[in-house]
Design a protein around this motif. Structure first.
Motif, PDB file in Angstrom:
ATOM      1  N   LYS A  39     -86.029 -44.627 -90.058  1.00 27.52           N
ATOM      2  CA  LYS A  39     -86.575 -45.976 -89.882  1.00 27.52           C
ATOM      3  C   LYS A  39     -85.711 -47.045 -90.558  1.00 27.52           C
ATOM      4  O   LYS A  39     -85.954 -48.227 -90.364  1.00 27.52           O
ATOM      5  N   ASP A  40     -84.745 -46.624 -91.340  1.00 28.12           N
ATOM      6  CA  ASP A  40     -83.938 -47.570 -92.113  1.00 28.12           C
ATOM      7  C   ASP A  40     -82.455 -47.224 -91.952  1.00 28.12           C
ATOM      8  O   ASP A  40     -81.942 -46.330 -92.630  1.00 28.12           O
ATOM      9  N   PRO A  41     -81.759 -47.918 -91.043  1.00 31.73           N
ATOM     10  CA  PRO A  41     -80.339 -47.608 -90.808  1.00 31.73           C
ATOM     11  C   PRO A  41     -79.464 -47.759 -92.052  1.00 31.73           C
ATOM     12  O   PRO A  41     -78.507 -47.008 -92.227  1.00 31.73           O
ATOM     13  N   ASP A  42     -79.791 -48.698 -92.918  1.00 30.87           N
ATOM     14  CA  ASP A  42     -79.020 -48.857 -94.149  1.00 30.87           C
ATOM     15  C   ASP A  42     -79.198 -47.641 -95.067  1.00 30.87           C
ATOM     16  O   ASP A  42     -78.249 -47.206 -95.732  1.00 30.87           O
ATOM     17  N   ALA A  43     -80.411 -47.112 -95.096  1.00 29.80           N
ATOM     18  CA  ALA A  43     -80.672 -45.918 -95.904  1.00 29.80           C
ATOM     19  C   ALA A  43     -79.913 -44.719 -95.339  1.00 29.80           C
ATOM     20  O   ALA A  43     -79.335 -43.930 -96.092  1.00 29.80           O
ATOM     21  N   ALA A  44     -79.890 -44.587 -94.019  1.00 29.20           N
ATOM     22  CA  ALA A  44     -79.143 -43.489 -93.386  1.00 29.20           C
ATOM     23  C   ALA A  44     -77.658 -43.614 -93.714  1.00 29.20           C
ATOM     24  O   ALA A  44     -76.988 -42.612 -94.012  1.00 29.20           O
ATOM     25  N   ALA A  45     -77.134 -44.828 -93.683  1.00 30.81           N
ATOM     26  CA  ALA A  45     -75.723 -45.055 -94.018  1.00 30.81           C
ATOM     27  C   ALA A  45     -75.448 -44.698 -95.472  1.00 30.81           C
ATOM     28  O   ALA A  45     -74.411 -44.105 -95.798  1.00 30.81           O
ATOM     29  N   PHE A  46     -76.388 -45.043 -96.356  1.00 31.97           N
ATOM     30  CA  PHE A  46     -76.224 -44.690 -97.762  1.00 31.97           C
ATOM     31  C   PHE A  46     -76.163 -43.178 -97.925  1.00 31.97           C
ATOM     32  O   PHE A  46     -75.289 -42.653 -98.620  1.00 31.97           O
ATOM     33  N   VAL A  47     -77.092 -42.467 -97.290  1.00 28.92           N
ATOM     34  CA  VAL A  47     -77.110 -41.001 -97.408  1.00 28.92           C
ATOM     35  C   VAL A  47     -75.792 -40.426 -96.902  1.00 28.92           C
ATOM     36  O   VAL A  47     -75.190 -39.557 -97.548  1.00 28.92           O
ATOM     37  N   ARG A  48     -75.304 -40.913 -95.770  1.00 31.14           N
ATOM     38  CA  ARG A  48     -74.011 -40.428 -95.263  1.00 31.14           C
ATOM     39  C   ARG A  48     -72.889 -40.691 -96.271  1.00 31.14           C
ATOM     40  O   ARG A  48     -71.977 -39.877 -96.421  1.00 31.14           O
ATOM     41  N   SER A  49     -72.974 -41.812 -96.978  1.00 28.41           N
ATOM     42  CA  SER A  49     -71.917 -42.171 -97.929  1.00 28.41           C
ATOM     43  C   SER A  49     -71.861 -41.243 -99.135  1.00 28.41           C
ATOM     44  O   SER A  49     -70.812 -41.122 -99.767  1.00 28.41           O
ATOM     45  N   VAL A  50     -72.962 -40.599 -99.459  1.00 27.04           N
ATOM     46  CA  VAL A  50     -72.988 -39.705-100.620  1.00 27.04           C
ATOM     47  C   VAL A  50     -73.056 -38.231-100.229  1.00 27.04           C
ATOM     48  O   VAL A  50     -73.014 -37.363-101.103  1.00 27.04           O
ATOM     49  N   ALA A  51     -73.153 -37.957 -98.916  1.00 27.65           N
ATOM     50  CA  ALA A  51     -73.301 -36.568 -98.449  1.00 27.65           C
ATOM     51  C   ALA A  51     -72.181 -36.190 -97.476  1.00 27.65           C
ATOM     52  O   ALA A  51     -72.432 -35.571 -96.434  1.00 27.65           O
TER      53      ALA A  51
END
Length: 82
Positions: A39-51
């Motif tokens: 539901k939150d594209p910015d949150a998904a981008a953050f997770v990708r940035s650390v994973a």
């Protein structure tokens, strides 16, 4: 006495690891800030940035430090600290 940890749990529906983490926390009456990465594209981008570019969840940020798929005990201990 330490200040309570700031904890954010990034999760997505249907993830069995997320369900386990959330159930473990709820059974203990612990409620971190929760963010659904679908539901939150910015949150998904953050997770990708650390994973390593993956949307691996649960990803938990404890006091500004990201932990990809941490053991529930680590999160329980952080939330109980204080």
């Amino acid at each position: 006495m330490n200040a309570p940890a700031e904890v954010t749990l990034y999760w997505r529906p249907g993830c069995p690891f997320c369900m386990r983490m959330r159930a473990t926390l709820r059974l203990r009456g612990l409620r971190p800030r929760e963010v659904d990465i679908w539901k939150d594209p910015d949150a998904a981008a953050f997770v990708r940035s650390v994973a390593d570019g993956n949307e691996t969840v649960p990803t938990v940020v404890i006091d500004g430090v990201a932990h990809v798929n941490p053991p529930p005990r680590m999160v329980v201990d952080a939330l109980r600290r204080g």
